[in-house]
Scaffold this active site. Structure first.
Site, PDB file in Angstrom:
ATOM      1  N   ASN A  52       0.876  -1.170   0.000  1.00 41.38           N
ATOM      2  CA  ASN A  52       0.000   0.000   0.000  1.00 41.38           C
ATOM      3  C   ASN A  52       0.911   1.217   0.000  1.00 41.38           C
ATOM      4  O   ASN A  52       1.465   1.577   1.034  1.00 41.38           O
ATOM      5  CB  ASN A  52      -0.901  -0.021   1.238  1.00 41.38           C
ATOM      6  N   LYS A  98       0.211   4.245  -0.420  1.00 39.52           N
ATOM      7  CA  LYS A  98      -0.387   5.471   0.132  1.00 39.52           C
ATOM      8  C   LYS A  98      -0.072   6.655  -0.786  1.00 39.52           C
ATOM      9  O   LYS A  98       0.019   6.465  -1.994  1.00 39.52           O
ATOM     10  CB  LYS A  98       0.079   5.702   1.580  1.00 39.52           C
ATOM     11  N   HIS A 100      -9.466   1.642   4.237  1.00 39.72           N
ATOM     12  CA  HIS A 100      -8.221   1.773   4.994  1.00 39.72           C
ATOM     13  C   HIS A 100      -8.438   2.725   6.173  1.00 39.72           C
ATOM     14  O   HIS A 100      -9.178   3.698   6.071  1.00 39.72           O
ATOM     15  CB  HIS A 100      -7.099   2.288   4.084  1.00 39.72           C
ATOM     16  N   GLU A 158      -6.742   5.033   7.344  1.00 38.98           N
ATOM     17  CA  GLU A 158      -6.447   6.447   7.096  1.00 38.98           C
ATOM     18  C   GLU A 158      -7.632   7.135   6.423  1.00 38.98           C
ATOM     19  O   GLU A 158      -7.894   8.315   6.654  1.00 38.98           O
ATOM     20  CB  GLU A 158      -5.156   6.574   6.261  1.00 38.98           C
ATOM     21  N   GLU A 182      -6.062  -4.828   9.970  1.00 41.59           N
ATOM     22  CA  GLU A 182      -5.034  -3.819  10.255  1.00 41.59           C
ATOM     23  C   GLU A 182      -5.354  -3.095  11.561  1.00 41.59           C
ATOM     24  O   GLU A 182      -6.130  -2.130  11.567  1.00 41.59           O
ATOM     25  CB  GLU A 182      -4.971  -2.803   9.110  1.00 41.59           C
ATOM     26  N   GLY A 240       2.004   2.234  10.628  1.00 47.32           N
ATOM     27  CA  GLY A 240       2.959   3.325  10.513  1.00 47.32           C
ATOM     28  C   GLY A 240       3.612   3.697  11.838  1.00 47.32           C
ATOM     29  O   GLY A 240       4.270   4.724  11.959  1.00 47.32           O
ATOM     30  N   SER A 264       2.842  -2.270  10.194  1.00 46.49           N
ATOM     31  CA  SER A 264       4.277  -2.387  10.462  1.00 46.49           C
ATOM     32  C   SER A 264       4.841  -3.773  10.157  1.00 46.49           C
ATOM     33  O   SER A 264       5.782  -4.226  10.808  1.00 46.49           O
ATOM     34  CB  SER A 264       4.603  -1.967  11.902  1.00 46.49           C
TER      35      SER A 264
HETATM   36  P1  PGA Z   1       2.548   0.179   7.554  1.00 43.02           P
HETATM   37  O1  PGA Z   1       1.115   0.424   6.843  1.00 43.02           O
HETATM   38  O2  PGA Z   1       3.054  -1.126   7.037  1.00 43.02           O
HETATM   39  O3  PGA Z   1       3.383   1.350   7.162  1.00 43.02           O
HETATM   40  O4  PGA Z   1       2.259   0.117   9.020  1.00 43.02           O
HETATM   41  C1  PGA Z   1       0.247  -0.630   6.630  1.00 43.02           C
HETATM   42  C2  PGA Z   1      -0.999  -0.099   5.978  1.00 43.02           C
HETATM   43  O5  PGA Z   1      -1.413   1.005   6.315  1.00 43.02           O
HETATM   44  O6  PGA Z   1      -1.607  -0.769   5.118  1.00 43.02           O
END
Ligand code: PGA
Length: 258
Positions: free
Chosen positions: A13, A15, A101, A103, A173, A179, A219
């Site tokens: 992803n 982003k 997601h 976010e 998630e 993140g 992560s």
């Molecule tokens: P990350 O993000 O691996 O940077 O924690 C995962 C995601 O948001 O899909």
């Protein structure tokens, strides 16, 4: 539960990272890292920004890297400034779309109802879905992770018939792990992925639940992927930060071989 029945899916992803030129470079770097490896055990997806779809697709040509978008609007077309339709994504050549997601939920007012509408629009346009669910830290601390994730799964899938489930991947998630560098332990990931599979079994029966790929995301990196992916209900990963570096992303793909 027979993990072998399900395909591992490793999805990046990106982003809001990678211009078209960056996308070309990153896909080419991933292809170079993958050269000579048999990755038929797993599906590889790059979730790219809209403006990088064409470049990513062109660079991925001839490889088994599939391209995903990161959002889709529920309407066919119309006065929805800043949004993108299923037909537009289909024409651009994406195969997948990431929906719900955290976010989007956190910063852009995404709710389970809008997630559900977007899932329906994606399927109606012949796109496959990576549907994200997960609890925030406060909910985990309150001991309501199971309730939250079960409710999200149920509402996000409202009205989706069993035969469409082959086009849906669920990504668990935990928001507190995204993140942050704080990964869920493999046992925590397994526990919630199993809960999600249990919800799918209630909604659609055991066969559909058994066949659905459930990813962990938050992560995940080259160092922890093997342990997470060794769990019997963790069928893949949705990877943010570590998907932006080809060697790290490919190490995670390697870890899915087990
Ligand atoms: P990350 O993000 O691996 O940077 O924690 C995962 C995601 O948001 O899909």
């Amino acid at each position: 539960m027979d993990k072998a029945k399900r395909r591992a899916v490793i999805a990046g992803n990106w982003k809001m990272n990678n211009t078209a030129a960056d996308a070309t470079a990153l896909i080419n770097a991933i292809k170079a890292e993958l050269a000579g490896k048999d990755t038929s055990y797993c599906e590889i997806i790059a979730g790219v920004p809209f403006t990088s779809i064409a470049a990513a697709k062109a660079a991925a040509e001839g490889s088994n890297i599939k391209i995903s978008a990161q959002n889709i609007h529920w309407a066919e077309k119309g006065a929805f400034t800043g949004e993108i339709s299923g037909a537009m994504l289909k024409e651009a050549g994406v195969e997948y779309v990431i929906i719900g997601h955290s976010e989007r939920r956190q910063y852009f007012g995404e709710t389970d109802n809008t997630v559900n509408a977007r899932v329906k629009a994606a399927l109606a346009n012949g796109l496959k879905v990576i549907l994200c669910v997960g609890e925030v830290l406060e909910q985990r601390e309150q001991g309501i992770t199971e309730e939250i994730v079960s409710m999200q799964t149920k509402v996000d899938l409202l009205g989706i018939p069993a035969e469409e489930m082959k086009n849906i991947i669920i990504a668990y998630e935990p928001v507190w792990a995204i993140g942050t560098g704080k990964t869920a332990t493999a046992d925590q990931a397994e526990e919630v992925c199993a809960i999600i599979r249990g919800v799918l079994a209630k909604l659609y029966g055991a066969d559909v639940a058994e066949a659905t790929t459930i990813q962990y995301g938050g992560s995940m990196n080259a160092g922890n992927a093997a342990e997470l992916l060794s769990k019997k209900n963790v069928d893949g990963g949705l990877i943010g930060g570590a998907s932006l570096k080809a060697p790290d992303f490919v190490k995670i793909i390697d870890a899915a071989a087990q």
